[in-house]
Design a protein around this motif. Sequence first.
Motif, mmCIF file in Angstrom:
data_model
loop_
_atom_site.group_PDB
_atom_site.id
_atom_site.type_symbol
_atom_site.label_atom_id
_atom_site.label_comp_id
_atom_site.label_asym_id
_atom_site.label_seq_id
_atom_site.Cartn_x
_atom_site.Cartn_y
_atom_site.Cartn_z
ATOM 1 N N ARG A 1 -10.431 18.661 7.001
ATOM 2 C CA ARG A 1 -9.233 18.261 7.745
ATOM 3 C C ARG A 1 -9.601 17.219 8.798
ATOM 4 N NH1 ARG A 1 -6.948 23.198 6.375
ATOM 5 N NH2 ARG A 1 -5.917 22.946 4.415
ATOM 6 N N MET A 2 -10.794 17.343 9.345
ATOM 7 C CA MET A 2 -11.272 16.344 10.307
ATOM 8 C C MET A 2 -11.361 14.971 9.631
ATOM 9 S SD MET A 2 -12.571 15.705 13.395
ATOM 10 C CE MET A 2 -13.441 17.059 14.100
ATOM 11 N N ARG A 3 -11.912 14.929 8.427
ATOM 12 C CA ARG A 3 -12.000 13.671 7.682
ATOM 13 C C ARG A 3 -10.612 13.090 7.432
ATOM 14 N NH1 ARG A 3 -13.910 14.668 2.525
ATOM 15 N NH2 ARG A 3 -13.809 12.456 2.138
ATOM 16 N N ILE B 1 -6.508 8.989 8.658
ATOM 17 C CA ILE B 1 -5.151 8.625 9.075
ATOM 18 C C ILE B 1 -5.205 7.759 10.333
ATOM 19 C CG2 ILE B 1 -2.952 9.505 9.976
ATOM 20 C CD1 ILE B 1 -3.448 12.000 8.134
ATOM 21 N N ASP B 2 -6.057 8.141 11.265
ATOM 22 C CA ASP B 2 -6.208 7.384 12.502
ATOM 23 C C ASP B 2 -6.698 5.963 12.199
ATOM 24 O OD1 ASP B 2 -6.112 7.209 15.348
ATOM 25 O OD2 ASP B 2 -8.275 7.536 15.452
ATOM 26 N N LYS B 3 -7.634 5.845 11.298
ATOM 27 C CA LYS B 3 -8.194 4.541 10.934
ATOM 28 C C LYS B 3 -7.203 3.690 10.147
ATOM 29 C CE LYS B 3 -11.682 2.525 7.918
ATOM 30 N NZ LYS B 3 -12.623 2.826 6.849
ATOM 31 N N GLY C 1 -3.799 4.286 9.552
ATOM 32 C CA GLY C 1 -2.447 4.170 10.086
ATOM 33 C C GLY C 1 -1.361 4.774 9.225
ATOM 34 N N SER C 2 -1.741 5.396 8.109
ATOM 35 C CA SER C 2 -0.730 6.058 7.287
ATOM 36 C C SER C 2 -1.373 7.136 6.419
ATOM 37 C CB SER C 2 0.013 5.062 6.397
ATOM 38 O OG SER C 2 -0.770 4.682 5.290
ATOM 39 N N LEU C 3 -0.561 8.107 6.032
ATOM 40 C CA LEU C 3 -1.012 9.156 5.128
ATOM 41 C C LEU C 3 -1.376 8.571 3.778
ATOM 42 C CD1 LEU C 3 -0.279 11.658 6.922
ATOM 43 C CD2 LEU C 3 0.937 12.501 4.942
ATOM 44 N N ASN C 4 -0.543 7.679 3.281
ATOM 45 C CA ASN C 4 -0.777 7.100 1.966
ATOM 46 C C ASN C 4 -2.101 6.337 1.916
ATOM 47 O OD1 ASN C 4 0.033 6.643 -0.733
ATOM 48 N ND2 ASN C 4 0.697 4.581 -0.175
ATOM 49 N N SER C 5 -2.338 5.497 2.898
ATOM 50 C CA SER C 5 -3.584 4.726 2.942
ATOM 51 C C SER C 5 -4.791 5.637 3.129
ATOM 52 C CB SER C 5 -3.546 3.691 4.064
ATOM 53 O OG SER C 5 -2.540 2.742 3.824
ATOM 54 N N ALA C 6 -4.634 6.665 3.942
ATOM 55 C CA ALA C 6 -5.731 7.624 4.152
ATOM 56 C C ALA C 6 -6.051 8.353 2.855
ATOM 57 C CB ALA C 6 -5.357 8.612 5.250
ATOM 58 N N SER D 1 1.749 6.594 10.208
ATOM 59 C CA SER D 1 1.558 7.820 10.982
ATOM 60 C C SER D 1 0.478 7.593 12.010
ATOM 61 C CB SER D 1 1.143 8.978 10.068
ATOM 62 O OG SER D 1 2.166 9.307 9.157
ATOM 63 N N THR D 2 0.658 8.222 13.154
ATOM 64 C CA THR D 2 -0.370 8.210 14.189
ATOM 65 C C THR D 2 -0.646 9.647 14.582
ATOM 66 O OG1 THR D 2 1.319 7.946 15.897
ATOM 67 C CG2 THR D 2 0.250 5.936 15.097
#
Length: 120
Positions: free
Chosen positions: A29-31, A36-38, A40-45, A84-85
């Motif tokens: 979950r940390m990863r 997501i932080d890096k 900027g979105s759930l999809n990209s993450a 997402s942020t």
Amino acid sequence: MTAKKRNVYVKSKVWLVDKEGRIIFGLGRMRILKAIDKCGSLNSAAKELKMSYRAVWGKIKVTEEALGKPLLVKNQGGSAGGGSTLTPYAYTLMNRYLELSRIVDTQADDLFESGFLDPK
């Protein structure tokens, strides 16, 4: 002979679990939160982690429900795009989890090195 000379060491992992034993938070979950932080979105993450959007969203949802606090601020799409942020709580959770993991690792290493394999 010490554990180091034997090439034996202790390894530990820390998970936050609910009363049914389901994982609520851990390195996975940390990863996800870091991605997501890096990104900027759930999809990209999800793409970066080579996971499905559904899997990433499901893990975040389970954690949010168990903790009773949101981890993400979701921005709707549109001309500016979605995204997402992380919430301030998500950053706090990540930092506290890392601290807990560090303490567990240190304590496990100390116990192991104090003669775990060679009890007297």
